[in-house]
Design an enzyme around this catalytic site. Sequence first.
Site, PDB file in Angstrom:
ATOM      1  N   GLU A  20       0.890  -1.164   0.000  1.00  0.00           N
ATOM      2  CA  GLU A  20       0.000   0.000   0.000  1.00  0.00           C
ATOM      3  C   GLU A  20       0.916   1.199   0.000  1.00  0.00           C
ATOM      4  O   GLU A  20       1.514   1.552   1.018  1.00  0.00           O
ATOM      5  CB  GLU A  20      -0.912  -0.033   1.230  1.00  0.00           C
ATOM      6  CG  GLU A  20      -2.118   0.877   1.104  1.00  0.00           C
ATOM      7  CD  GLU A  20      -2.004   2.099   1.985  1.00  0.00           C
ATOM      8  OE1 GLU A  20      -1.707   3.179   1.429  1.00  0.00           O
ATOM      9  OE2 GLU A  20      -2.190   1.979   3.193  1.00  0.00           O
TER      10      GLU A  20
ATOM     11  N   CYS B   3      -2.363   8.542   3.461  1.00  0.00           N
ATOM     12  CA  CYS B   3      -2.070   8.120   2.089  1.00  0.00           C
ATOM     13  C   CYS B   3      -3.250   8.350   1.158  1.00  0.00           C
ATOM     14  O   CYS B   3      -3.085   8.390  -0.060  1.00  0.00           O
ATOM     15  CB  CYS B   3      -1.652   6.657   2.068  1.00  0.00           C
ATOM     16  SG  CYS B   3      -2.824   5.566   2.897  1.00  0.00           S
TER      17      CYS B   3
END
EC number: 1.2.1.97
Length: 486
Positions: free
Chosen positions: A256, A290
């Site tokens: 990720e 993020c």
Amino acid sequence: MLELKDPSLLKQQAFIDGLWVSADSGETFAVTNPATGDELARIPQMGAAEAERAVLAAHRAFKPWKRKTAKERAELLQRWYALMLENQEDLARLLTAEQGKPLAEAHGELGNGMSFVQWFAEEAKRVYGDTIPQPSADKRLIVTKEPIGVTAAITPWNFPHAMITRKVAPALAAGCSMVLRPASQTPLSALALVALAERAGIPAGVFSVVTGSATQIGSVLTGHPLVRKFSFTGSTPVGKLLIGQCAETVKKVSMELGGNAPFIVFDDADLDLAVEGAMLSKFRNAGQTCVCANRIYVQDGIYERFAEKLAAAASGLRLGNGVEAGVTQGPMIDENAVRKVEEHISDALEKGARLIAGGQRHALGGSFFEPTVLTEVTAQMKVAHEETFGPLAPLFRFSSEDEVVELANATEFGLASYFYSRDIGRVLRVSEDLEYGMVGVNTAAIANEMAPFGGVKQSGLGREGSRYGIEDYLEIKYVCLGGVDR
């Protein structure tokens, strides 16, 4: 001084093979509160030798853990979840102290992080195989799903609870063992979590936490042949390096990685709802997420009104120590993070952007930075191409749907995206055209345990959460039975 109801949750040793241990060298590093600069703890500065021992312990623990029934593993995970619930006030205070986010946000992260443990405790009992119609009468074809083996993970500092549970919970639910290396800025949450796992009865070696050198520990976790699966959350450049290291032993990987999320507001959007979503997406955790909005595209017809409302809302945030009542934005994690925000603001202003809110370090000093809004931002500015990871909202103009979709997709990243519109046709078209792993329509709150979290392009590989999340910790085995017609 950090006050906890259960002071034993503030650990200053790592946890390997069921034992609380110091570094072989005796070296430690300081964990500090980014809001005050105060030292919270000294944590073992471990390296390759300790990581090797953790991997070997995980290997020894794997088969007995794998052989437990899904129900037995589920019950242990549920006990772990119950202990988190019981200790959530202490866990929130630890999180705020080491990471800086307001206490309310820390509780929100805990709720999200704990939900993954509860979810995967149930998913442990839903790992199903298949039978396949046989090609001939004397054969039977069976497909099973089995735990991949020893797994390892490296987690970031921005969500030091949730980023751990969403990796550890599916691994343990699947029947795998796990070695974790948490970020050195925020190891206290990880150590408290493994302490609660120990109390829950999760066996020695099944879940170990090794603190210290990212390079030395990471090299063992990515290069050791006994580690069969590696999971990482962090930047794309580091992710690429780790993928290369994992390639030597052909590990399964989940990544990720970085994002450059577009947040699109069409003329027909509910303006107040869009401002509310932009505030959540951009300024939660001081913009250090993020999936936060990195590029905010606003259509010509509502550009000025949106900018005015967003600037007013951003200016209304209250900065301070996260444990203080009423604080809605904490400090950034460190000085380097502040400098990047300053660099992006300076570059944008030099190239013609206009500052309408914030724009400088806060009077509180340290790594506190004012919530900032820039208008008249263009594609030639750094903020259009680089992930800011801070409380900076840059507003770009656009005229048409086709134009903004092209702009939104003009990046190597593809993690999260958002747009606001009340036109059902547009909702369907834009959802399909955005090249992202996740799309939020009229909402910025997209992460939950029931949905697959992950990106496309250079934003990552694999998914976390949902029924798909446990698949990354399983291998498919095909069994062909012959001679069964006799």
